[in-house]
Each structure stands twice: as structure tokens, then as C-alpha cells.
Scaffold this motif. Sequence first.
Motif, PDB file in Angstrom:
ATOM      1  N   ALA A 127       0.826  -1.207   0.000  1.00 37.52           N
ATOM      2  CA  ALA A 127       0.000   0.000   0.000  1.00 37.52           C
ATOM      3  C   ALA A 127       0.862   1.259   0.000  1.00 37.52           C
ATOM      4  O   ALA A 127       2.046   1.233   0.343  1.00 37.52           O
ATOM      5  CB  ALA A 127      -0.913  -0.006   1.225  1.00 37.52           C
ATOM      6  N   ASP A 128       0.235   2.371  -0.388  1.00 43.55           N
ATOM      7  CA  ASP A 128       0.934   3.660  -0.403  1.00 43.55           C
ATOM      8  C   ASP A 128       1.155   4.218   0.990  1.00 43.55           C
ATOM      9  O   ASP A 128       1.970   5.118   1.175  1.00 43.55           O
ATOM     10  CB  ASP A 128       0.130   4.684  -1.214  1.00 43.55           C
ATOM     11  N   TRP A 129       0.394   3.757   1.957  1.00 45.30           N
ATOM     12  CA  TRP A 129       0.510   4.212   3.340  1.00 45.30           C
ATOM     13  C   TRP A 129       0.269   3.007   4.237  1.00 45.30           C
ATOM     14  O   TRP A 129      -0.150   1.948   3.760  1.00 45.30           O
ATOM     15  CB  TRP A 129      -0.471   5.341   3.620  1.00 45.30           C
ATOM     16  N   LEU A 130       0.545   3.131   5.510  1.00 45.57           N
ATOM     17  CA  LEU A 130       0.440   2.002   6.430  1.00 45.57           C
ATOM     18  C   LEU A 130      -0.429   2.363   7.620  1.00 45.57           C
ATOM     19  O   LEU A 130      -0.195   3.377   8.282  1.00 45.57           O
ATOM     20  CB  LEU A 130       1.842   1.602   6.920  1.00 45.57           C
ATOM     21  N   ALA A 133      11.874 -12.151   9.613  1.00 45.53           N
ATOM     22  CA  ALA A 133      12.706 -12.640   8.518  1.00 45.53           C
ATOM     23  C   ALA A 133      12.843 -11.608   7.392  1.00 45.53           C
ATOM     24  O   ALA A 133      13.837 -11.605   6.673  1.00 45.53           O
ATOM     25  CB  ALA A 133      12.138 -13.940   7.957  1.00 45.53           C
ATOM     26  N   ASN A 134      11.863 -10.754   7.248  1.00 46.26           N
ATOM     27  CA  ASN A 134      11.881  -9.711   6.221  1.00 46.26           C
ATOM     28  C   ASN A 134      11.263  -8.457   6.830  1.00 46.26           C
ATOM     29  O   ASN A 134      10.094  -8.174   6.619  1.00 46.26           O
ATOM     30  CB  ASN A 134      11.099 -10.173   4.993  1.00 46.26           C
ATOM     31  N   PRO A 135      12.048  -7.720   7.597  1.00 44.25           N
ATOM     32  CA  PRO A 135      11.488  -6.617   8.400  1.00 44.25           C
ATOM     33  C   PRO A 135      11.068  -5.390   7.587  1.00 44.25           C
ATOM     34  O   PRO A 135      11.847  -4.478   7.369  1.00 44.25           O
ATOM     35  CB  PRO A 135      12.611  -6.286   9.380  1.00 44.25           C
ATOM     36  N   THR A 136       9.824  -5.402   7.150  1.00 47.52           N
ATOM     37  CA  THR A 136       9.225  -4.227   6.515  1.00 47.52           C
ATOM     38  C   THR A 136       8.467  -3.458   7.600  1.00 47.52           C
ATOM     39  O   THR A 136       8.319  -3.947   8.723  1.00 47.52           O
ATOM     40  CB  THR A 136       8.246  -4.657   5.419  1.00 47.52           C
ATOM     41  N   ALA A 137       7.964  -2.301   7.272  1.00 44.39           N
ATOM     42  CA  ALA A 137       7.203  -1.523   8.250  1.00 44.39           C
ATOM     43  C   ALA A 137       5.937  -2.266   8.686  1.00 44.39           C
ATOM     44  O   ALA A 137       5.571  -2.253   9.865  1.00 44.39           O
ATOM     45  CB  ALA A 137       6.840  -0.159   7.668  1.00 44.39           C
ATOM     46  N   ALA A 138       5.277  -2.935   7.743  1.00 44.77           N
ATOM     47  CA  ALA A 138       4.060  -3.683   8.084  1.00 44.77           C
ATOM     48  C   ALA A 138       4.383  -4.864   8.993  1.00 44.77           C
ATOM     49  O   ALA A 138       3.681  -5.124   9.976  1.00 44.77           O
ATOM     50  CB  ALA A 138       3.355  -4.152   6.814  1.00 44.77           C
ATOM     51  N   THR A 162       5.129  -7.442  14.579  1.00 42.13           N
ATOM     52  CA  THR A 162       6.070  -7.787  15.652  1.00 42.13           C
ATOM     53  C   THR A 162       5.784  -6.982  16.918  1.00 42.13           C
ATOM     54  O   THR A 162       5.783  -7.541  18.017  1.00 42.13           O
ATOM     55  CB  THR A 162       7.528  -7.550  15.191  1.00 42.13           C
ATOM     56  N   ARG A 163       5.528  -5.675  16.776  1.00 45.94           N
ATOM     57  CA  ARG A 163       5.203  -4.848  17.942  1.00 45.94           C
ATOM     58  C   ARG A 163       3.944  -5.355  18.633  1.00 45.94           C
ATOM     59  O   ARG A 163       3.877  -5.432  19.856  1.00 45.94           O
ATOM     60  CB  ARG A 163       5.025  -3.379  17.537  1.00 45.94           C
ATOM     61  N   GLY A 164       2.947  -5.688  17.846  1.00 44.69           N
ATOM     62  CA  GLY A 164       1.718  -6.219  18.422  1.00 44.69           C
ATOM     63  C   GLY A 164       1.961  -7.518  19.161  1.00 44.69           C
ATOM     64  O   GLY A 164       1.439  -7.730  20.261  1.00 44.69           O
TER      65      GLY A 164
END
Length: 107
Positions: free
Chosen positions: A50-53, A83-88, A93-95
Motif C-alpha cells: 500500500a501507499d501508506w500504512l 525474517a523480512n522486516p518491513t514496516a508492516a 512484531t510490535r503487536g
Amino acid sequence: MSEDVKILISRLGTFRPSDRSVLGRHFDDASTRQVAVDAVKEFVLIWERADWLEAYSIERIGKWIAKYQPEAIVALFDNWSKANPTAARAALTRGIELGRIERLEFA
């Protein structure tokens, strides 16, 4: 993507108590567990593209998973997101981290 996965993805978007109940039943049933796993992963992947998160939506799902699902499922998502740390995936992970803390506090 299966129709069942698409249905669960739409429920993840609203994530009301009734949605959580349906998702929980899918995780509880060995024959539908993979559908639930695929739906959560695809939901996160949709946000990656997506363009935003909307990080809070993903964090809420991660928190719920960590609080109410067996550790094997929690670890699966935790490992997948790291394994693939994107912002999403970082939001997931934070949750998970928040949910694990709350699970320990109420144990």
C-alpha cells in the motif's frame, strides 16, 4: 488465493469481536489453521504494497494472536515478520510483543 482466505482478510480489516471469533475458530481447527495463517500473512502483505500504512490495525492483530493463540502460532508469525522486516511486519512484531507482555501479566 482461496475464497476462504479472502473472507478472513476482510474480517481482519474490521477485526470486531465476531471477526476475532471466526479467526480463532480457524486457528483452533487443524483443518483450517493454514487458511488463518495465510489470511494474516496476506493481510500484512497487502499493507506492505500500500501507499501508506495503518500500523495500528496490524499491531492489534499481532497483539490478539500473542494473547490468545498457542505459542507455536505466535512464534510462526514472529519469525515470519522478523525474517523480512518491513514496516508492516514490524507492526505485527510490535503487536506480538505487546500481546506477550499482557499474556504474562494476566497469567
